[in-house]
Design a protein around this motif. Sequence first.
Motif, PDB file in Angstrom:
ATOM      1  N   THR A  33      32.481   4.705 -35.824  1.00  0.00           N
ATOM      2  CA  THR A  33      33.720   4.814 -35.048  1.00  0.00           C
ATOM      3  C   THR A  33      33.434   5.062 -33.570  1.00  0.00           C
ATOM      4  O   THR A  33      33.942   4.361 -32.700  1.00  0.00           O
ATOM      5  CB  THR A  33      34.663   5.907 -35.601  1.00  0.00           C
ATOM      6  N   HIS A  34      32.651   6.099 -33.261  1.00  0.00           N
ATOM      7  CA  HIS A  34      32.188   6.251 -31.876  1.00  0.00           C
ATOM      8  C   HIS A  34      30.663   6.114 -31.889  1.00  0.00           C
ATOM      9  O   HIS A  34      30.049   5.816 -32.917  1.00  0.00           O
ATOM     10  CB  HIS A  34      32.644   7.585 -31.275  1.00  0.00           C
ATOM     11  N   LEU A  35      30.056   6.242 -30.712  1.00  0.00           N
ATOM     12  CA  LEU A  35      28.593   6.173 -30.601  1.00  0.00           C
ATOM     13  C   LEU A  35      28.036   4.857 -31.166  1.00  0.00           C
ATOM     14  O   LEU A  35      27.038   4.841 -31.889  1.00  0.00           O
ATOM     15  CB  LEU A  35      27.950   7.372 -31.306  1.00  0.00           C
ATOM     16  N   ILE A  36      28.676   3.760 -30.832  1.00  0.00           N
ATOM     17  CA  ILE A  36      28.214   2.441 -31.279  1.00  0.00           C
ATOM     18  C   ILE A  36      27.268   1.868 -30.217  1.00  0.00           C
ATOM     19  O   ILE A  36      27.627   1.816 -29.034  1.00  0.00           O
ATOM     20  CB  ILE A  36      29.415   1.510 -31.524  1.00  0.00           C
ATOM     21  N   PRO A  37      26.072   1.433 -30.583  1.00  0.00           N
ATOM     22  CA  PRO A  37      25.068   1.004 -29.581  1.00  0.00           C
ATOM     23  C   PRO A  37      25.340  -0.395 -29.032  1.00  0.00           C
ATOM     24  O   PRO A  37      24.549  -1.329 -29.194  1.00  0.00           O
ATOM     25  CB  PRO A  37      23.753   1.079 -30.366  1.00  0.00           C
ATOM     26  N   THR A  38      26.464  -0.541 -28.339  1.00  0.00           N
ATOM     27  CA  THR A  38      26.866  -1.842 -27.801  1.00  0.00           C
ATOM     28  C   THR A  38      25.899  -2.347 -26.746  1.00  0.00           C
ATOM     29  O   THR A  38      25.518  -3.529 -26.746  1.00  0.00           O
ATOM     30  CB  THR A  38      28.283  -1.750 -27.203  1.00  0.00           C
ATOM     31  N   ALA A  39      25.508  -1.480 -25.819  1.00  0.00           N
ATOM     32  CA  ALA A  39      24.610  -1.907 -24.731  1.00  0.00           C
ATOM     33  C   ALA A  39      23.293  -2.425 -25.281  1.00  0.00           C
ATOM     34  O   ALA A  39      22.724  -3.388 -24.760  1.00  0.00           O
ATOM     35  CB  ALA A  39      24.370  -0.754 -23.763  1.00  0.00           C
ATOM     36  N   ALA A 238      28.298   2.764 -25.076  1.00  0.00           N
ATOM     37  CA  ALA A 238      28.981   2.454 -26.332  1.00  0.00           C
ATOM     38  C   ALA A 238      30.226   1.596 -26.145  1.00  0.00           C
ATOM     39  O   ALA A 238      30.809   1.146 -27.124  1.00  0.00           O
ATOM     40  CB  ALA A 238      29.366   3.741 -27.059  1.00  0.00           C
ATOM     41  N   HIS A 239      30.671   1.398 -24.913  1.00  0.00           N
ATOM     42  CA  HIS A 239      31.908   0.645 -24.657  1.00  0.00           C
ATOM     43  C   HIS A 239      31.907  -0.691 -25.409  1.00  0.00           C
ATOM     44  O   HIS A 239      30.911  -1.393 -25.429  1.00  0.00           O
ATOM     45  CB  HIS A 239      32.060   0.377 -23.154  1.00  0.00           C
ATOM     46  N   PRO A 240      33.025  -1.033 -26.060  1.00  0.00           N
ATOM     47  CA  PRO A 240      34.380  -0.475 -25.967  1.00  0.00           C
ATOM     48  C   PRO A 240      34.647   0.703 -26.913  1.00  0.00           C
ATOM     49  O   PRO A 240      35.769   1.201 -26.950  1.00  0.00           O
ATOM     50  CB  PRO A 240      35.257  -1.659 -26.360  1.00  0.00           C
ATOM     51  N   ALA A 241      33.648   1.121 -27.700  1.00  0.00           N
ATOM     52  CA  ALA A 241      33.824   2.316 -28.529  1.00  0.00           C
ATOM     53  C   ALA A 241      33.843   3.559 -27.636  1.00  0.00           C
ATOM     54  O   ALA A 241      33.544   3.495 -26.442  1.00  0.00           O
ATOM     55  CB  ALA A 241      32.694   2.411 -29.549  1.00  0.00           C
ATOM     56  N   PHE A 242      34.176   4.682 -28.222  1.00  0.00           N
ATOM     57  CA  PHE A 242      34.215   5.914 -27.446  1.00  0.00           C
ATOM     58  C   PHE A 242      32.989   6.771 -27.742  1.00  0.00           C
ATOM     59  O   PHE A 242      32.272   6.545 -28.719  1.00  0.00           O
ATOM     60  CB  PHE A 242      35.506   6.698 -27.712  1.00  0.00           C
ATOM     61  N   VAL A 243      32.762   7.718 -26.875  1.00  0.00           N
ATOM     62  CA  VAL A 243      31.740   8.738 -27.088  1.00  0.00           C
ATOM     63  C   VAL A 243      32.421  10.085 -26.930  1.00  0.00           C
ATOM     64  O   VAL A 243      32.945  10.394 -25.852  1.00  0.00           O
ATOM     65  CB  VAL A 243      30.561   8.600 -26.097  1.00  0.00           C
ATOM     66  N   ARG A 249      38.132   5.504 -26.423  1.00  0.00           N
ATOM     67  CA  ARG A 249      38.082   4.157 -26.983  1.00  0.00           C
ATOM     68  C   ARG A 249      38.921   3.217 -26.126  1.00  0.00           C
ATOM     69  O   ARG A 249      40.037   3.544 -25.718  1.00  0.00           O
ATOM     70  CB  ARG A 249      38.627   4.213 -28.410  1.00  0.00           C
ATOM     71  N   ASP A 250      38.393   2.011 -25.870  1.00  0.00           N
ATOM     72  CA  ASP A 250      39.096   1.025 -25.048  1.00  0.00           C
ATOM     73  C   ASP A 250      39.924   0.121 -25.955  1.00  0.00           C
ATOM     74  O   ASP A 250      39.506  -0.973 -26.342  1.00  0.00           O
ATOM     75  CB  ASP A 250      38.082   0.204 -24.240  1.00  0.00           C
ATOM     76  N   GLY A 251      41.113   0.598 -26.298  1.00  0.00           N
ATOM     77  CA  GLY A 251      41.975  -0.150 -27.205  1.00  0.00           C
ATOM     78  C   GLY A 251      42.350  -1.511 -26.666  1.00  0.00           C
ATOM     79  O   GLY A 251      42.483  -2.484 -27.426  1.00  0.00           O
ATOM     80  N   GLU A 252      42.505  -1.622 -25.344  1.00  0.00           N
ATOM     81  CA  GLU A 252      42.856  -2.907 -24.735  1.00  0.00           C
ATOM     82  C   GLU A 252      41.766  -3.947 -25.005  1.00  0.00           C
ATOM     83  O   GLU A 252      42.060  -5.108 -25.310  1.00  0.00           O
ATOM     84  CB  GLU A 252      43.047  -2.727 -23.226  1.00  0.00           C
TER      85      GLU A 252
END
Length: 312
Positions: A33-39, A238-243, A249-252
């Motif tokens: 849910t958060h802390l997703i390693p997007t980068a 982590a964007h668009p997830a939240f930390v 969280r970037d719902g948009e």
Amino acid sequence: MSQVSKPDKTTSMRDAIAEFVTDGATVSLEGFTHLIPTAAGHEIIRQGRRDLTIARMTADVVTDQLIAGDCVSRLISSFIGNSTAGSLGELRRRVEAGALAFEEYSHYGMICRYLAGAQRLPFYPLRSYAGSDVPAVNPSIRKVTSPYPAPDGGEEQIYVVPPLTPDVTIVQAQRADRAGNTQIWGLTGIQAEAVYAARKAVVVVEEVVPDEVIRSDPNRTIIPAHAVDAVVECPRGAHPAFVQGYYDRDGEFYREWSKISGDPQRLQDWLDEWVRGTADHAEYVAKLGEQRWASLAVGEAWSEPVNYGRRL
């Protein structure tokens, strides 16, 4: 008494991916849910890795992006979706076309696979597949006879899943010291087990902090230094997830992603602009703009200090 010097495992995202993610590798990307390693996922795309097996308990936007970047030939996952905002267009297209191998488990099935890998067990038993259709689509979910009698004295059959031992696990966290002692708060997910299951581990953090910060709050250290091979400081990674405690969280973004990924050409254009067209995550962050980041700012909600006590 002098402090024992600790190894400095800090490195850049570019160097960490170059060293630990190789073509054909099995890569675990965990964070719930958060802390997703997007980068980290974006850097894998920039470096053009191919034929990866991606293990992610909840395949989401970064998984869709990696697949669209032609990095992935096999996916091991349970829940799949765009975080309540829609579908994952590229993932769906490739599964339906037979261009992406998909090994499906339940959430708990994935947890058990990581537990088996972390504990070096040949399999892990679980009851929750009883009555489920999942074993019918995944031959890796099997039944064995328990060596112990059932409560009624008879013989018991129980489902088991195989261990998951990634070549590298990459997790996101709030902070770590330079040696890799990593602290997480909020939802902790399966990060620690995924790290222990892997041959190598890369921790991506919002900030690298001094040793004394970690020592002052030891119970928040979810992943110890001895299990970590590299530490990458990557703010807003982590964007668009939240930390938790850093940004929301970037719902948009999630709502827009369903439209982007639904159109193959628009998806490739997005990758060209936002991932392949940026040198690194810092450039991606700057491109989003401070107004966008201001809308994701969070207020303070401090945890009270505790007295651990010390010998006088």
